[in-house]
Design a protein around this motif. Structure first.
Motif, PDB file in Angstrom:
ATOM      1  N   GLY A   1     -35.374   4.521  -7.095  1.00  0.00           N
ATOM      2  CA  GLY A   1     -34.311   4.479  -6.054  1.00  0.00           C
ATOM      3  C   GLY A   1     -33.119   4.027  -6.557  1.00  0.00           C
ATOM      4  N   ALA A   2     -31.952   4.399  -6.092  1.00  0.00           N
ATOM      5  CA  ALA A   2     -30.670   3.768  -6.511  1.00  0.00           C
ATOM      6  C   ALA A   2     -30.382   2.613  -6.339  1.00  0.00           C
ATOM      7  N   GLY A   3     -31.078   1.672  -5.273  1.00  0.00           N
ATOM      8  CA  GLY A   3     -30.766   0.256  -5.120  1.00  0.00           C
ATOM      9  C   GLY A   3     -31.644  -0.641  -6.390  1.00  0.00           C
ATOM     10  N   ARG A   4     -32.620  -0.318  -6.981  1.00  0.00           N
ATOM     11  CA  ARG A   4     -32.957  -1.178  -8.178  1.00  0.00           C
ATOM     12  C   ARG A   4     -32.548  -0.547  -9.391  1.00  0.00           C
ATOM     13  N   LEU A   5     -31.808   0.280  -9.553  1.00  0.00           N
ATOM     14  CA  LEU A   5     -31.318   0.979 -11.037  1.00  0.00           C
ATOM     15  C   LEU A   5     -30.489  -0.339 -11.450  1.00  0.00           C
ATOM     16  N   PRO A   6     -29.651  -1.041 -10.896  1.00  0.00           N
ATOM     17  CA  PRO A   6     -28.833  -2.087 -11.606  1.00  0.00           C
ATOM     18  C   PRO A   6     -29.893  -3.159 -11.959  1.00  0.00           C
ATOM     19  N   GLU A   7     -30.989  -3.646 -11.230  1.00  0.00           N
ATOM     20  CA  GLU A   7     -31.791  -4.521 -11.891  1.00  0.00           C
ATOM     21  C   GLU A   7     -32.558  -3.908 -13.161  1.00  0.00           C
ATOM     22  N   ILE A   8     -32.981  -2.868 -13.025  1.00  0.00           N
ATOM     23  CA  ILE A   8     -33.668  -2.242 -14.271  1.00  0.00           C
ATOM     24  C   ILE A   8     -32.933  -2.218 -15.454  1.00  0.00           C
ATOM     25  N   GLY A   9     -31.551  -1.828 -15.203  1.00  0.00           N
ATOM     26  CA  GLY A   9     -30.668  -1.837 -16.393  1.00  0.00           C
ATOM     27  C   GLY A   9     -30.203  -3.310 -16.804  1.00  0.00           C
ATOM     28  N   GLY A  10     -30.205  -4.386 -16.031  1.00  0.00           N
ATOM     29  CA  GLY A  10     -29.957  -5.566 -16.471  1.00  0.00           C
ATOM     30  C   GLY A  10     -31.260  -6.297 -17.124  1.00  0.00           C
ATOM     31  N   ALA A  11     -32.441  -5.761 -16.853  1.00  0.00           N
ATOM     32  CA  ALA A  11     -33.429  -6.145 -17.520  1.00  0.00           C
ATOM     33  C   ALA A  11     -33.710  -5.376 -18.861  1.00  0.00           C
ATOM     34  N   LEU A  12     -33.489  -4.143 -18.737  1.00  0.00           N
ATOM     35  CA  LEU A  12     -33.560  -3.650 -20.258  1.00  0.00           C
ATOM     36  C   LEU A  12     -32.294  -4.178 -21.127  1.00  0.00           C
TER      37      LEU A  12
ATOM     38  N   LYS B   1     -32.986  -8.034 -30.401  1.00  0.00           N
ATOM     39  CA  LYS B   1     -31.949  -8.313 -31.642  1.00  0.00           C
ATOM     40  C   LYS B   1     -32.254  -9.505 -32.071  1.00  0.00           C
ATOM     41  N   ASN B   2     -31.958 -10.466 -31.153  1.00  0.00           N
ATOM     42  CA  ASN B   2     -31.956 -12.013 -31.484  1.00  0.00           C
ATOM     43  C   ASN B   2     -33.389 -12.363 -32.286  1.00  0.00           C
ATOM     44  N   ALA B   3     -34.527 -11.881 -31.615  1.00  0.00           N
ATOM     45  CA  ALA B   3     -35.899 -12.147 -32.488  1.00  0.00           C
ATOM     46  C   ALA B   3     -35.812 -11.547 -33.892  1.00  0.00           C
ATOM     47  N   SER B   4     -35.413 -10.229 -33.813  1.00  0.00           N
ATOM     48  CA  SER B   4     -35.793  -9.447 -35.034  1.00  0.00           C
ATOM     49  C   SER B   4     -34.650 -10.172 -36.382  1.00  0.00           C
ATOM     50  N   SER B   5     -33.441 -10.431 -35.972  1.00  0.00           N
ATOM     51  CA  SER B   5     -32.356 -10.943 -36.765  1.00  0.00           C
ATOM     52  C   SER B   5     -32.883 -12.351 -37.402  1.00  0.00           C
TER      53      SER B   5
ATOM     54  N   LYS C   1     -31.288  -7.279 -21.190  1.00  0.00           N
ATOM     55  CA  LYS C   1     -31.894  -8.397 -21.747  1.00  0.00           C
ATOM     56  C   LYS C   1     -33.064  -8.145 -22.570  1.00  0.00           C
ATOM     57  N   SER C   2     -33.605  -7.361 -22.445  1.00  0.00           N
ATOM     58  CA  SER C   2     -34.715  -7.023 -23.294  1.00  0.00           C
ATOM     59  C   SER C   2     -34.319  -6.621 -24.873  1.00  0.00           C
ATOM     60  N   ILE C   3     -33.312  -5.792 -25.023  1.00  0.00           N
ATOM     61  CA  ILE C   3     -32.773  -5.226 -25.941  1.00  0.00           C
ATOM     62  C   ILE C   3     -31.865  -6.372 -26.754  1.00  0.00           C
TER      63      ILE C   3
END
Length: 62
Positions: free
Chosen positions: A21-32, A40-44, A34-36
């Motif tokens: 749904g359109a309402g949850r896309l910003p939450e999913i984008g933010g979580a994605l 990156k911080n862990a791999s460096s 933060k995960s990335i």
């Protein structure tokens, strides 16, 4: 690399939009994002975990 072009990405985006749904896309984008960032911080090899974050008041002497 995997043969993903613009039409394939649009199809994936439409499927995600229908499923979540359109309402949850910003939450999913933010979580994605933060995960990335965390990956990156862990791999460096950076160890930047602060148990007690510093405040500016702690650095000032009275």
């Amino acid at each position: 690399m995997f043969g993903f072009g613009l039409p394939e990405l649009i199809v994936v985006l439409v499927i995600v939009l229908v499923v979540f749904g359109a309402g949850r896309l910003p939450e999913i984008g933010g979580a994605l994002g933060k995960s990335i960032r965390n990956f990156k911080n862990a791999s460096s090899g950076k160890e930047e975990i602060e148990i007690n974050p510093r405040r500016e008041d702690d650095n000032k002497t009275h």
